[in-house]
Motif scaffolding. Sequence first.
Motif, PDB file in Angstrom:
ATOM      1  N   ARG A   1      -6.881   4.457  -5.340  1.00  0.00           N
ATOM      2  CA  ARG A   1      -7.385   3.286  -6.070  1.00  0.00           C
ATOM      3  C   ARG A   1      -6.434   2.097  -5.930  1.00  0.00           C
ATOM      4  NH1 ARG A   1      -8.470   6.736 -10.692  1.00  0.00           N
ATOM      5  NH2 ARG A   1      -7.004   5.432 -11.838  1.00  0.00           N
ATOM      6  N   HIS A   2      -5.144   2.375  -5.937  1.00  0.00           N
ATOM      7  CA  HIS A   2      -4.145   1.316  -5.730  1.00  0.00           C
ATOM      8  C   HIS A   2      -4.384   0.643  -4.380  1.00  0.00           C
ATOM      9  CE1 HIS A   2      -0.158  -0.620  -5.532  1.00  0.00           C
ATOM     10  NE2 HIS A   2      -0.101  -0.155  -4.296  1.00  0.00           N
TER      11      HIS A   2
ATOM     12  N   LEU B   1      -5.648  -3.253  -3.536  1.00  0.00           N
ATOM     13  CA  LEU B   1      -4.898  -4.155  -2.666  1.00  0.00           C
ATOM     14  C   LEU B   1      -5.769  -4.688  -1.540  1.00  0.00           C
ATOM     15  CD1 LEU B   1      -1.362  -2.517  -2.231  1.00  0.00           C
ATOM     16  CD2 LEU B   1      -1.934  -4.609  -3.441  1.00  0.00           C
ATOM     17  N   ILE B   2      -6.565  -3.825  -0.937  1.00  0.00           N
ATOM     18  CA  ILE B   2      -7.443  -4.235   0.167  1.00  0.00           C
ATOM     19  C   ILE B   2      -8.455  -5.263  -0.330  1.00  0.00           C
ATOM     20  CG2 ILE B   2      -9.293  -3.435   1.697  1.00  0.00           C
ATOM     21  CD1 ILE B   2      -7.629  -0.790   1.962  1.00  0.00           C
ATOM     22  N   LYS B   3      -9.084  -5.011  -1.476  1.00  0.00           N
ATOM     23  CA  LYS B   3     -10.067  -5.953  -2.019  1.00  0.00           C
ATOM     24  C   LYS B   3      -9.431  -7.304  -2.328  1.00  0.00           C
ATOM     25  CE  LYS B   3     -13.262  -2.624  -4.012  1.00  0.00           C
ATOM     26  NZ  LYS B   3     -13.849  -2.074  -5.243  1.00  0.00           N
ATOM     27  N   THR B   4      -8.245  -7.267  -2.915  1.00  0.00           N
ATOM     28  CA  THR B   4      -7.559  -8.511  -3.253  1.00  0.00           C
ATOM     29  C   THR B   4      -7.156  -9.258  -1.991  1.00  0.00           C
ATOM     30  OG1 THR B   4      -6.753  -7.499  -5.278  1.00  0.00           O
ATOM     31  CG2 THR B   4      -5.629  -9.499  -4.543  1.00  0.00           C
TER      32      THR B   4
ATOM     33  N   PRO C   1       0.828  -1.212   0.000  1.00  0.00           N
ATOM     34  CA  PRO C   1       0.000   0.000   0.000  1.00  0.00           C
ATOM     35  C   PRO C   1       0.862   1.262   0.000  1.00  0.00           C
ATOM     36  CG  PRO C   1      -0.117  -1.121   2.127  1.00  0.00           C
ATOM     37  CD  PRO C   1       0.709  -1.981   1.231  1.00  0.00           C
ATOM     38  N   VAL C   2       0.281   2.312  -0.547  1.00  0.00           N
ATOM     39  CA  VAL C   2       0.916   3.621  -0.501  1.00  0.00           C
ATOM     40  C   VAL C   2       0.584   4.233   0.851  1.00  0.00           C
ATOM     41  CG1 VAL C   2       0.971   5.935  -1.504  1.00  0.00           C
ATOM     42  CG2 VAL C   2       0.718   3.926  -2.995  1.00  0.00           C
ATOM     43  N   LEU C   3       1.612   4.579   1.615  1.00  0.00           N
ATOM     44  CA  LEU C   3       1.381   5.223   2.908  1.00  0.00           C
ATOM     45  C   LEU C   3       0.957   6.663   2.660  1.00  0.00           C
ATOM     46  CD1 LEU C   3       4.443   3.900   4.939  1.00  0.00           C
ATOM     47  CD2 LEU C   3       2.097   3.045   4.949  1.00  0.00           C
ATOM     48  N   ASN C   4      -0.074   7.111   3.340  1.00  0.00           N
ATOM     49  CA  ASN C   4      -0.593   8.475   3.198  1.00  0.00           C
ATOM     50  C   ASN C   4      -0.888   8.820   1.735  1.00  0.00           C
ATOM     51  OD1 ASN C   4      -0.178   8.899   6.035  1.00  0.00           O
ATOM     52  ND2 ASN C   4       1.993   9.177   5.570  1.00  0.00           N
ATOM     53  N   PRO C   5      -1.790   8.089   1.102  1.00  0.00           N
ATOM     54  CA  PRO C   5      -2.086   8.357  -0.310  1.00  0.00           C
ATOM     55  C   PRO C   5      -2.686   9.754  -0.490  1.00  0.00           C
ATOM     56  CG  PRO C   5      -3.718   6.879   0.621  1.00  0.00           C
ATOM     57  CD  PRO C   5      -2.650   7.055   1.664  1.00  0.00           C
ATOM     58  N   VAL C   6      -2.305  10.384  -1.589  1.00  0.00           N
ATOM     59  CA  VAL C   6      -2.778  11.737  -1.872  1.00  0.00           C
ATOM     60  C   VAL C   6      -3.605  11.750  -3.163  1.00  0.00           C
ATOM     61  CG1 VAL C   6      -2.051  14.111  -2.355  1.00  0.00           C
ATOM     62  CG2 VAL C   6      -0.788  12.744  -0.694  1.00  0.00           C
TER      63      VAL C   6
END
Length: 119
Positions: A59-60, A64-67, A48-53
């Motif tokens: 969406r990434h 990942l969470i869904k998968t 996962p991307v930490l602190n996504p902006v």
Amino acid sequence: MLTCCHGSHDATIFNNSILKTECDAGQFGYRWLLGDSAYPNRPYLLTPVLNPVSEVEHRHNEALIKTKNTIERGFGVWKCSFPVVALTLRSSIPNMQAVIIATTILHNICRNQSHRNTL
């Protein structure tokens, strides 16, 4: 997603595994593993991307969470079908590997059989 019953973190186990050495050597081509934020960025490891902006980063992380949830549900079904894998295996590593491989094969046979019966 590797889990250990002895309190070692998944990333520690992976970092000391043959699988990591094989991945680092590029033996699996364009295939990816999923990891959580404890894993470092690697070309073969999706984390996962930490602190996504940006929207793309969000969406990434959602993908990942869904998968990961799909994989976790699969593990849950497997553990319910074969409780021995849900317990702490107190055996030699080769015996543990045999139990995991055998129950996985049986699980897949059962899944394939049930899919054929629903057609």
